[in-house]
Motif scaffolding. Structure first.
Motif, short mmCIF file in Angstrom:
data_model
loop_
_atom_site.label_atom_id
_atom_site.label_comp_id
_atom_site.label_asym_id
_atom_site.label_seq_id
_atom_site.Cartn_x
_atom_site.Cartn_y
_atom_site.Cartn_z
N ALA A 180 0.84 -1.18 0.00
CA ALA A 180 0.00 0.00 0.00
C ALA A 180 0.87 1.23 0.00
O ALA A 180 2.01 1.20 0.43
N ALA A 181 0.31 2.34 -0.47
CA ALA A 181 1.06 3.59 -0.45
C ALA A 181 1.06 4.15 0.96
O ALA A 181 0.35 3.69 1.85
N SER A 182 1.85 5.21 1.15
CA SER A 182 1.87 5.86 2.45
C SER A 182 0.48 6.38 2.77
O SER A 182 -0.27 6.81 1.90
N PRO A 190 9.33 6.60 -7.05
CA PRO A 190 8.45 6.15 -8.13
C PRO A 190 7.50 7.27 -8.57
O PRO A 190 7.10 8.13 -7.77
N LYS A 191 7.14 7.26 -9.83
CA LYS A 191 6.22 8.26 -10.35
C LYS A 191 4.89 8.18 -9.61
O LYS A 191 4.32 7.10 -9.45
N GLY A 192 4.41 9.33 -9.13
CA GLY A 192 3.15 9.37 -8.41
C GLY A 192 3.28 9.25 -6.92
O GLY A 192 2.26 9.15 -6.22
N SER A 193 4.50 9.28 -6.38
CA SER A 193 4.68 9.25 -4.92
C SER A 193 3.85 10.36 -4.29
O SER A 193 3.79 11.49 -4.78
N SER A 194 3.21 10.04 -3.17
CA SER A 194 2.38 11.03 -2.47
C SER A 194 3.22 12.07 -1.74
O SER A 194 2.74 13.18 -1.46
#
Length: 440
Positions: free
Chosen positions: A30-32, A324-328
């Motif tokens: 999952a993302a942050s 990575p592209k799209g990091s929050s």
């Protein structure tokens, strides 16, 4: 080994690049998720370092970073090596990537071209850290002049030699071979036979490294020239492949395979007991000597030059820390990467793992660390020096996966007895066509 990893990562990258409309998430990732209760920004850091040796080291570096400031908390997500990049690319496609990931250095430019990693130019304009790193490593991170990943660790190939075997053969144990001609002469003296059976092999070039390493060593350059043109079938490369083939013809397939099976078992590597006099390998091969043959009296040296003055060129790979592209949280991710690749963290990683790092100052300092034994220091210092003679083979954006066109021809020479000139001519033509096709 790192080259095989690069090819695996590239294959996964190309597969997922072609999956238009892919939106599935990645299992167990999952993302942050924003911020902690006390307002700190959480960033998710993905690595494949889960071993009992490396996991504690990276976790300590993360802990030190978290304690060094009050704004960011790094959370470490371990994903097995065979899965990490598949899941990363799936997460990017699903707009749910991690904030920082450890990735293969040789495909960094390709990920930049494909828009799968953040362009780090805005951060480097404010905080130019490019001077920290060995030049060849930094250059491998560039696509159209901009970096898409910051070098973390690397490796290099050296010549290990058994000093006791040297003494027995009448060779000076403090004078390793400096050229290919001397390598052959030394091997001839080290060879020992009982009837038709070899009790000791002096040297075989494909134990520990591949033919590509010797092509690089012989020519002093990559498969492409400074005009981005393939130069695979050069006279030097043809000579090199014929030279490697001559070693195979000398010892015979049965002897070579018998020794290779012992090498594959690690603990019974013939270099450890003196039945293999010299061996080219990554500098970290020393950790096997340390673990399985602690009493072995050995020396270490740069790979011999093809001819005097042609250069001790070696090969290396490595890994980068990238966003990575799209990091929050790219700004916070950059702060962590800056810390991760600075001297203190890099030296800690180097000493605790006996691993070559990308930071020059940390590499040189680690070689003199009091935490290392005298043998540790000897090998690490030689490896650190050798990084200045080490080239990488980054995957050019204009020739993706080119090595899969070359390697079958190298096998054809060594396994199928194809004439070296014909096989390399075929590889040259195949790669040239790939470059032309990619440019269309």
């Amino acid at each position: 080994m790192l080259k095989r990893f690069s090819l695996l990562a590239l294959a996964l990258l190309l597969f997922l690049t072609g999956c238009a409309g892919f939106t599935g998430g990645s299992e167990g990732t999952a993302a942050s998720e924003g911020k902690t209760e006390d307002g700190k920004v959480k960033i998710d850091f993905w690595t494949f370092w889960g071993s009992e040796i490396r996991r504690p080291v990276i976790d300590k570096i993360i802990e030190d970073f978290n304690n060094s400031q009050d704004d960011i908390v790094v959370e470490h997500t371990y994903i097995p090596f065979g899965d990490i990049w598949t899941k990363e690319l799936a997460a990017i496609a699903a707009n749910n990537p991690p904030d920082v990931v450890i990735n293969d250095i040789n495909a960094t430019a390709l990920r930049g071209q494909e828009g799968q990693a953040e362009n780090l130019a805005p951060y480097l304009e404010k905080d130019d850290i490019s001077g920290r790193f060995y030049e060849n490593l930094w250059d491998a991170t560039l696509y159209e002049g901009d970096s898409y990943g910051i070098p973390f660790n690397t490796d290099t190939r050296l010549l290990f030699y058994n000093k006791d075997a040297f003494k027995e053969a009448g060779l000076d144990p403090n004078k390793p071979p400096e050229t290919w001609e001397e390598l052959e002469e030394y091997a001839e003296k080290l060879d020992k036979k009982s009837g038709d059976t070899y009790e000791r092999i002096g040297f075989y070039p494909l134990y520990g490294v591949g033919s590509d390493v010797w092509l690089l060593n012989g020519s002093g350059m990559n498969y492409f020239n400074d005009k981005d043109e393939p130069v695979i079938n050069s006279e030097t490369n043809v000579d090199t492949m014929e030279w490697i083939k001559s070693w195979k013809d000398k010892y015979g397939e049965d002897t070579i395979n018998r020794y290779q099976s012992q090498i594959d078992s690690q603990q019974s590597n013939p270099f450890f007991n003196g039945s293999l006099g010299m061996m080219a390998n990554a500098a970290t091969f020393y950790t096997q000597i340390r673990d399985y043959a602690p009493d072995l009296d050995f020396g270490v040296a740069p790979l011999p030059e093809k001819t005097a003055g042609s250069g001790n060129t070696s090969w290396g790979g490595g890994f980068v820390a990238e966003i990575p592209k799209g990091s929050s949280h790219p700004d916070e991710a950059w702060e962590f990467i800056n810390y991760l690749t600075d001297k203190e963290a890099q030296e800690y990683w180097a000493v605790k793992n006996f691993d070559n790092v990308a930071n020059i100052e940390a590499s040189e300092s680690a070689a003199a660390s009091d935490e290392l034994s005298e043998k540790d220091q000897m090998v690490y210092e030689m490896a650190a020096q050798n990084l200045n003679e080490t080239l990488l083979t980054p995957m050019p954006a204009y020739a993706p996966d080119y090595v899969n066109l070359i390697n079958p021809q190298l096998d054809a020479i060594l396994i199928e007895n194809e004439p070296a000139q014909e096989a390399l001519d075929k590889a040259q033509q195949d790669v040239k066509e790939l470059v032309e096709k990619t440019a269309q």
